[in-house]
Design a protein around this motif. Structure first.
Motif, mmCIF file in Angstrom:
data_model
loop_
_atom_site.group_PDB
_atom_site.id
_atom_site.type_symbol
_atom_site.label_atom_id
_atom_site.label_comp_id
_atom_site.label_asym_id
_atom_site.label_seq_id
_atom_site.Cartn_x
_atom_site.Cartn_y
_atom_site.Cartn_z
ATOM 1 N N VAL A 112 12.899 -8.852 37.171
ATOM 2 C CA VAL A 112 12.768 -8.243 38.491
ATOM 3 C C VAL A 112 11.399 -7.586 38.630
ATOM 4 C CG1 VAL A 112 13.719 -6.532 40.076
ATOM 5 C CG2 VAL A 112 15.262 -7.905 38.643
ATOM 6 N N LYS A 113 10.959 -6.897 37.584
ATOM 7 C CA LYS A 113 9.649 -6.241 37.642
ATOM 8 C C LYS A 113 8.522 -7.271 37.753
ATOM 9 C CE LYS A 113 10.765 -1.877 35.389
ATOM 10 N NZ LYS A 113 10.441 -0.921 34.306
ATOM 11 N N ALA A 114 8.663 -8.398 37.081
ATOM 12 C CA ALA A 114 7.638 -9.447 37.179
ATOM 13 C C ALA A 114 7.559 -9.980 38.605
ATOM 14 C CB ALA A 114 7.944 -10.573 36.204
ATOM 15 N N ALA A 115 8.709 -10.134 39.256
ATOM 16 C CA ALA A 115 8.724 -10.598 40.650
ATOM 17 C C ALA A 115 8.069 -9.561 41.560
ATOM 18 C CB ALA A 115 10.152 -10.878 41.086
ATOM 19 N N LEU A 116 8.342 -8.304 41.317
ATOM 20 C CA LEU A 116 7.716 -7.244 42.110
ATOM 21 C C LEU A 116 6.204 -7.244 41.927
ATOM 22 C CD1 LEU A 116 10.326 -4.439 41.397
ATOM 23 C CD2 LEU A 116 9.831 -5.400 43.658
ATOM 24 N N ARG A 117 5.756 -7.409 40.697
ATOM 25 C CA ARG A 117 4.302 -7.450 40.443
ATOM 26 C C ARG A 117 3.664 -8.621 41.168
ATOM 27 N NH1 ARG A 117 5.794 -6.480 35.100
ATOM 28 N NH2 ARG A 117 5.348 -8.648 34.521
ATOM 29 N N GLU A 118 4.328 -9.753 41.159
ATOM 30 C CA GLU A 118 3.758 -10.951 41.789
ATOM 31 C C GLU A 118 3.438 -10.728 43.254
ATOM 32 O OE1 GLU A 118 5.190 -15.382 43.138
ATOM 33 O OE2 GLU A 118 5.933 -14.621 41.215
ATOM 34 N N VAL A 119 4.309 -10.003 43.943
ATOM 35 C CA VAL A 119 4.103 -9.799 45.382
ATOM 36 C C VAL A 119 3.399 -8.478 45.686
ATOM 37 C CG1 VAL A 119 5.980 -11.311 46.068
ATOM 38 C CG2 VAL A 119 6.464 -8.893 45.641
ATOM 39 N N GLY A 120 2.979 -7.778 44.639
ATOM 40 C CA GLY A 120 2.175 -6.573 44.830
ATOM 41 C C GLY A 120 2.964 -5.319 45.152
ATOM 42 N N PHE A 121 4.246 -5.302 44.776
ATOM 43 C CA PHE A 121 5.087 -4.141 45.054
ATOM 44 C C PHE A 121 5.260 -3.298 43.797
ATOM 45 C CE2 PHE A 121 7.443 -6.881 48.433
ATOM 46 C CZ PHE A 121 6.341 -6.781 49.273
ATOM 47 N N ASP A 122 5.580 -2.048 43.989
ATOM 48 C CA ASP A 122 5.729 -1.085 42.909
ATOM 49 C C ASP A 122 6.902 -1.481 42.003
ATOM 50 O OD1 ASP A 122 6.028 1.140 41.274
ATOM 51 O OD2 ASP A 122 5.721 2.580 42.903
ATOM 52 N N GLU A 123 6.623 -1.607 40.703
ATOM 53 C CA GLU A 123 7.665 -1.965 39.750
ATOM 54 C C GLU A 123 8.778 -0.925 39.670
ATOM 55 O OE1 GLU A 123 6.429 -3.143 35.800
ATOM 56 O OE2 GLU A 123 4.506 -3.826 36.592
ATOM 57 N N SER A 124 8.489 0.305 40.067
ATOM 58 C CA SER A 124 9.509 1.348 39.981
ATOM 59 C C SER A 124 10.699 1.063 40.901
ATOM 60 C CB SER A 124 8.914 2.717 40.317
ATOM 61 O OG SER A 124 8.604 2.824 41.699
ATOM 62 N N ILE A 125 10.522 0.146 41.855
ATOM 63 C CA ILE A 125 11.664 -0.276 42.677
ATOM 64 C C ILE A 125 12.786 -0.791 41.784
ATOM 65 C CG2 ILE A 125 12.445 -2.030 44.337
ATOM 66 C CD1 ILE A 125 9.761 -1.711 45.770
ATOM 67 N N ALA A 126 12.442 -1.503 40.725
ATOM 68 C CA ALA A 126 13.466 -2.026 39.809
ATOM 69 C C ALA A 126 14.195 -0.896 39.099
ATOM 70 C CB ALA A 126 12.829 -2.974 38.801
ATOM 71 N N ASP A 127 13.463 0.117 38.657
ATOM 72 C CA ASP A 127 14.094 1.248 37.975
ATOM 73 C C ASP A 127 15.004 2.019 38.924
ATOM 74 O OD1 ASP A 127 12.719 0.885 35.428
ATOM 75 O OD2 ASP A 127 10.917 1.552 36.486
ATOM 76 N N ARG A 128 14.542 2.222 40.137
ATOM 77 C CA ARG A 128 15.350 2.941 41.127
ATOM 78 C C ARG A 128 16.580 2.119 41.509
ATOM 79 N NH1 ARG A 128 10.947 4.391 45.593
ATOM 80 N NH2 ARG A 128 12.697 5.532 46.554
ATOM 81 N N ALA A 129 16.408 0.794 41.561
ATOM 82 C CA ALA A 129 17.548 -0.076 41.840
ATOM 83 C C ALA A 129 18.576 -0.002 40.723
ATOM 84 C CB ALA A 129 17.064 -1.514 42.027
ATOM 85 N N ALA A 130 18.108 -0.015 39.484
ATOM 86 C CA ALA A 130 19.021 0.044 38.343
ATOM 87 C C ALA A 130 19.828 1.329 38.348
ATOM 88 C CB ALA A 130 18.232 -0.082 37.042
ATOM 89 N N ALA A 131 19.254 2.390 38.894
ATOM 90 C CA ALA A 131 19.954 3.675 38.986
ATOM 91 C C ALA A 131 20.902 3.739 40.175
ATOM 92 C CB ALA A 131 18.932 4.806 39.074
ATOM 93 N N GLY A 132 20.945 2.685 40.982
ATOM 94 C CA GLY A 132 21.860 2.639 42.120
ATOM 95 C C GLY A 132 21.419 3.465 43.310
ATOM 96 N N GLU A 133 20.096 3.685 43.434
ATOM 97 C CA GLU A 133 19.604 4.583 44.482
ATOM 98 C C GLU A 133 19.963 4.119 45.889
ATOM 99 O OE1 GLU A 133 15.289 6.239 46.085
ATOM 100 O OE2 GLU A 133 15.554 5.838 43.946
#
Length: 209
Positions: A112-133
Motif C-alpha cells: 500500500v505504501k509503495a502505491a502511495l509513493r507512486e502517485v505522490g501521496f503521503d505514506e502515512s495514509i497507510a499507517d492511519r488506515a491500518a489504525a482504522g482512522e
C-alpha cells in the motif's frame, strides 16, 4: 471555434470497488477503455468486501482474504478524503496493478505504501488506515454504493441511469470499440425499469494484460 467537449453531454458512471477484488479491477479497466470511445466519465468510490462479510460464517481461506482486505479499502478511503476523486482514481490504478497483474501480497502495508509513493501521496495514509482512522467514512461510502443494490452481491457495483447494479463481471476487459459496445448494452438494460439480472456460469478466471 470551441473544440472543448460539452460536459453536459458526458454521462457519469459511479463505480464502487474494493481494491482486493480482481473482478472489480477487470471492470474498472473496461470503464477506462469506455472513456476513450464514449462520452463517459467514471467516478470511483470505495466499498469493502471486509465490511460486507462481517459476521458471516466464512471458510478459513476466504476469511483470511477478508482480513487482508481491510488495509486496501481503508487506505483508498483515506486517499479519497485527502485527494478527492481524481486522487482515488490514481491510487486505485497503482494499488490494483500491484494486487492483480503484479500479484503482490494483499494486506501487506508495504505494498500500500509503495502505491502511495507512486502517485505522490503521503505514506502515512497507510499507517492511519491500518489504525482504522477512517472506518466511519469507509462504512458510509460502502453503504452509499451497496445500499441500493442489496447485500447479496459483491463488487463491482455501478450506478448508471439512476439504477444500481452488480457487475459486469468480465474477463478479459474488452478494449477500444468492443468496450464501447459492451457499455452501450449495459447502459440500455440498466435503463429498463424492472430489470434486475442477467447471468451465466463463469468458464475462466480474471485474465490480466
Amino acid at each position: 471555434m470551441n473544440d472543448q467537449p460539452n460536459l453536459n453531454l458526458v454521462q457519469t458512471v459511479d463505480f464502487w470497488f474494493d481494491p482486493l477484488c480482481p473482478w472489480a479491477w477487470m471492470a474498472s479497466r473496461w470503464m477506462l477503455e469506455v472513456e476513450k470511445v464514449r462520452p463517459v466519465r467514471t467516478v470511483f468510490h470505495v466499498m469493502s468486501l471486509s465490511v460486507l462479510n462481517e459476521g458471516r460464517d466464512l471458510d478459513e481461506d476466504y476469511q483470511r482474504e477478508m482480513d487482508a482486505g481491510w488495509i486496501g479499502s481503508r487506505a483508498a478511503i483515506g486517499v479519497e478524503l485527502a485527494h478527492g476523486s481524481a486522487g482515488l482514481r490514481e491510487f486505485y490504478t497503482a494499488i490494483g496493478t500491484r494486487y492483480h497483474p503484479g500479484r503482490q501480497t494483499k494486506g501487506d502495508i508495504s505494498v500500500v505504501k509503495a502505491a502511495l509513493r507512486e502517485v505522490g501521496f503521503d505514506e502515512s495514509i497507510a499507517d492511519r488506515a491500518a489504525a482504522g482512522e477512517w472506518d466511519a467514512e469507509l462504512r458510509a461510502s460502502h453503504l452509499a454504493g451497496m445500499g441500493p443494490v442489496g447485500d447479496q452481491v459483491g463488487t463491482p457495483v455501478i450506478h448508471i441511469n439512476g439504477k444500481a447494479l452488480f457487475g459486469p463481471v468480465i474477463s478479459p476487459a474488452p478494449k477500444g470499440e468492443a468496450a464501447g459496445e459492451l457499455f452501450d448494452g449495459v447502459s440500455k438494460v440498466t435503463a429498463a425499469d424492472g430489470f434486475f439480472e442477467l447471468k451465466r456460469g463463469r468458464d475462466r478466471g480474471p485474465i490480466f494484460d
